[in-house]
Design a protein around this motif. Structure first.
Motif, PDB file in Angstrom:
ATOM      1  N   PHE A 186       0.807  -1.221   0.000  1.00 51.73           N
ATOM      2  CA  PHE A 186       0.000   0.000   0.000  1.00 51.73           C
ATOM      3  C   PHE A 186       0.837   1.267   0.000  1.00 51.73           C
ATOM      4  N   ASP A 187       2.032   1.234   0.607  1.00 51.45           N
ATOM      5  CA  ASP A 187       2.802   2.492   0.622  1.00 51.45           C
ATOM      6  C   ASP A 187       3.547   2.752  -0.691  1.00 51.45           C
ATOM      7  N   TYR A 188       3.366   1.846  -1.669  1.00 58.14           N
ATOM      8  CA  TYR A 188       3.874   2.145  -3.012  1.00 58.14           C
ATOM      9  C   TYR A 188       3.273   3.441  -3.542  1.00 58.14           C
ATOM     10  N   GLY A 235       8.742  -7.634  -3.667  1.00 60.95           N
ATOM     11  CA  GLY A 235       9.237  -8.363  -2.504  1.00 60.95           C
ATOM     12  C   GLY A 235       9.952  -7.492  -1.503  1.00 60.95           C
ATOM     13  N   GLU A 236      10.062  -6.192  -1.779  1.00 60.22           N
ATOM     14  CA  GLU A 236      10.710  -5.283  -0.826  1.00 60.22           C
ATOM     15  C   GLU A 236       9.792  -5.010   0.359  1.00 60.22           C
ATOM     16  N   GLU A 237      10.410  -4.573   1.454  1.00 62.82           N
ATOM     17  CA  GLU A 237       9.643  -4.331   2.670  1.00 62.82           C
ATOM     18  C   GLU A 237       8.707  -3.139   2.527  1.00 62.82           C
ATOM     19  N   ASP A 238       9.227  -2.059   1.977  1.00 63.54           N
ATOM     20  CA  ASP A 238       8.441  -0.829   1.877  1.00 63.54           C
ATOM     21  C   ASP A 238       8.943  -0.014   0.695  1.00 63.54           C
ATOM     22  N   ILE A 239       8.314   1.116   0.454  1.00 66.36           N
ATOM     23  CA  ILE A 239       8.662   1.925  -0.710  1.00 66.36           C
ATOM     24  C   ILE A 239      10.062   2.507  -0.601  1.00 66.36           C
ATOM     25  N   HIS A 240      10.511   2.772   0.620  1.00 64.03           N
ATOM     26  CA  HIS A 240      11.855   3.330   0.801  1.00 64.03           C
ATOM     27  C   HIS A 240      12.922   2.311   0.392  1.00 64.03           C
ATOM     28  N   SER A 241      12.709   1.053   0.796  1.00 65.61           N
ATOM     29  CA  SER A 241      13.641  -0.015   0.403  1.00 65.61           C
ATOM     30  C   SER A 241      13.638  -0.191  -1.112  1.00 65.61           C
ATOM     31  N   TRP A 242      12.445  -0.136  -1.704  1.00 66.46           N
ATOM     32  CA  TRP A 242      12.345  -0.332  -3.151  1.00 66.46           C
ATOM     33  C   TRP A 242      13.102   0.755  -3.902  1.00 66.46           C
ATOM     34  N   GLU A 293      -0.163   1.706  10.405  1.00 64.11           N
ATOM     35  CA  GLU A 293      -1.606   1.610  10.173  1.00 64.11           C
ATOM     36  C   GLU A 293      -2.246   2.966   9.862  1.00 64.11           C
ATOM     37  N   ASP A 294      -1.423   3.988   9.710  1.00 64.52           N
ATOM     38  CA  ASP A 294      -1.964   5.315   9.384  1.00 64.52           C
ATOM     39  C   ASP A 294      -2.311   5.464   7.908  1.00 64.52           C
ATOM     40  N   LYS A 295      -1.878   4.526   7.070  1.00 64.83           N
ATOM     41  CA  LYS A 295      -1.909   4.787   5.628  1.00 64.83           C
ATOM     42  C   LYS A 295      -3.088   4.181   4.881  1.00 64.83           C
ATOM     43  N   GLN A 296      -3.338   2.888   5.055  1.00 64.75           N
ATOM     44  CA  GLN A 296      -4.348   2.249   4.209  1.00 64.75           C
ATOM     45  C   GLN A 296      -5.701   2.933   4.326  1.00 64.75           C
ATOM     46  N   GLY A 297      -6.138   3.152   5.559  1.00 61.81           N
ATOM     47  CA  GLY A 297      -7.423   3.817   5.757  1.00 61.81           C
ATOM     48  C   GLY A 297      -7.409   5.248   5.257  1.00 61.81           C
ATOM     49  N   PHE A 298      -6.296   5.937   5.476  1.00 62.36           N
ATOM     50  CA  PHE A 298      -6.183   7.339   5.067  1.00 62.36           C
ATOM     51  C   PHE A 298      -6.164   7.465   3.551  1.00 62.36           C
TER      52      PHE A 298
END
Length: 460
Positions: free
Chosen positions: A25-27, A80-87, A323-328
């Motif tokens: 989701f943080d992509y 397969g990366e952990e988050d967008i920063h890693s990607w 958990e601040d992101k998906q709902g927001f």
């Protein structure tokens, strides 16, 4: 590639990784992460922590990555990366090797994600604002098209007093105007930059945080590093603004659903915004307004969720805040889409002028006008209210409107009543008397319409 693996000797469990990773989701923060990284690279070069050549390499690689994402925003999802920063770091490393590994000098994912999310929220709020103003414009257009049409006003869902249809529409304009103000207030407080706050204690490199903030379009740098990485007030404020705005949209939708029903029949739904029944051929359903009404519950739920996530968190960053992101993300997208749909469908509503007027004439909605008439004859209002009620009772027993009572019938209740009572009981006379600021008299409604147009023009 994890950004934290040096002190670990075992790989993450697959179940933990699936539960922990946020790339799914943080992509959506990819472009914001790239923008923040460009500015950070420039700041590192200014502090002589990387060379000008390395900074230029990073800028070019980041720009190339941004262009790839424009073609396919979901590119990171299955990496397969952990988050967008890693990607982003992996993508840069594939292009630049060791130079890419210098980019994270002096910063943390904590201040980076806080910066990314503020940038995303600011862009999303701008899109919402545009759709809010489009909805205001659609309501103004509806009010203008309604002209001098009259309808019943309601309290307790009972017919109360006549109002102009335009007055009804302009009531929702006032609500949405306040929603614009709340949105603007939230964005003003949102617009501070966490970049350079580090993990919690501030960065250890000599970067100019105010310069970073200005380059990213923020008003200033966040003043306290602990607060900077853990503050999600802006998520709550925008979620609260969305919840209240969508409550207004829900109320408007409920009105329209009722006004389009067979029981009222005041408005007509255009075919382009209606749906039918798979069983009953005669049905013409206001699904779009029911969906708008339903979206408010979904958005309110997201506000409650983020408040519950934050309410017990110690300083500073905690993983709960993932958990601040998906709902927001969902809330901001649904808010913007709902307002855009509202602006699109309102032009497909038409007023059934004759039906509205007939309904306004029924239900003894001119009883207050009769009381006002008696006040004008010198009777105290409380007594006039009682006498008017007696005449309503007489008329209702005969199942006729007040104005069809004979003069002699009226004078049996109050001898001060004369022939001039009948003009006073017309819809036009009753509305004309509501000429104080904010009333439903034609003059006041026209003035309100003009003010709404002026306000809207100033917002563009």
């Amino acid at each position: 590639m994890a950004m934290w693996g040096g002190r670990f000797t075992e790989a993450s469990l697959a179940e933990f990784k699936a539960f922990n990773d946020s790339i799914g989701f943080d992509y959506q923060l990819a472009q914001q992460d790239i923008a923040a990284s460009k500015v950070w690279a420039a700041g590192l070069a200014e502090a002589n922590l990387i060379t000008a050549q390395e900074a230029e390499q990073l800028q070019q690689a980041l720009q190339k990555l941004a262009l790839k994402l424009e073609q396919d925003p979901t590119l990171p999802v299955d990496s397969g990366e952990e988050d967008i920063h890693s990607w982003v770091e992996v993508q840069l490393t594939e292009q630049l090797g060791a130079v890419a590994r210098k980019l994270h000098t002096g910063r943390s994912r904590n201040d980076l994600v806080a910066t990314d999310l503020r940038l995303w929220a600011r862009d999303a709020a701008q899109a919402v604002r545009h759709s809010l103003l489009a909805s205001v414009q659609a309501l103004i257009n509806f009010a203008e098209a309604a002209g001098d049409a009259v309808m019943p006003g309601y309290t307790h869902l009972q017919r109360a007093q006549p109002v102009m249809v335009a007055h009804w529409a302009l009531a929702y304009v006032e609500m949405l105007k306040r929603d614009v103000g709340r949105l603007d207030d939230a964005v003003a407080r949102l617009n501070v930059c966490p970049l350079g706050a580090g993990a919690l204690a501030g960065t250890g490199v000599p970067v100019d945080r105010n310069w970073l903030a200005i380059e990213l379009g923020f008003d200033s740098a966040a003043a306290n590093s602990l607060d900077a990485v853990s503050d999600r007030d802006f998520v709550v404020e925008l979620s609260a603004a969305a919840s209240l705005c969508m409550t207004h949209v829900s109320r408007l939708s409920e009105d329209v659903v009722f006004f389009c029903s067979g029981e009222a029949g005041f408005f007509k739904l255009g075919d382009a915004i209606s749906s039918g029944s798979s069983l009953m051929p005669q049905k013409k359903n206001p699904d779009v307004f029911e969906l708008l009404r339903g979206k408010s519950g979904r958005i309110l739920g997201q506000l409650v969720a983020i408040l519950h996530v934050l309410k017990g968190l110690p300083l500073a960053y905690n993983k709960d805040m993932q958990e601040d992101k998906q709902g927001f993300f969902d809330l901001m997208q649904q808010w913007q889409q709902s307002l855009q749909v509202l602006a699109t469908v309102l032009p497909h509503l038409t007023v059934k002028v004759d039906v509205c007027r007939q309904a306004a004439e029924l239900g003894y909605s001119n009883a207050t006008d009769l009381a006002d008439y008696l006040v004008g004859k010198g009777i105290p209002f409380r007594d006039a209210h009682h006498l008017s009620g007696q005449l309503v009772l007489t008329a209702s027993e005969q199942q006729i409107p007040l104005e069809q009572l004979t003069l002699s019938q009226m004078q049996q209740v109050s001898p001060v009543i004369r022939d001039d009572v009948y003009p006073a009981l017309t819809l036009e006379a009753g509305m004309a008397r509501r000429n104080a600021l904010g009333g439903t008299s034609p003059a006041q409604v026209m003035s309100a319409l003009t003010h709404a147009k002026v306000w809207l023009a100033a917002q563009q």
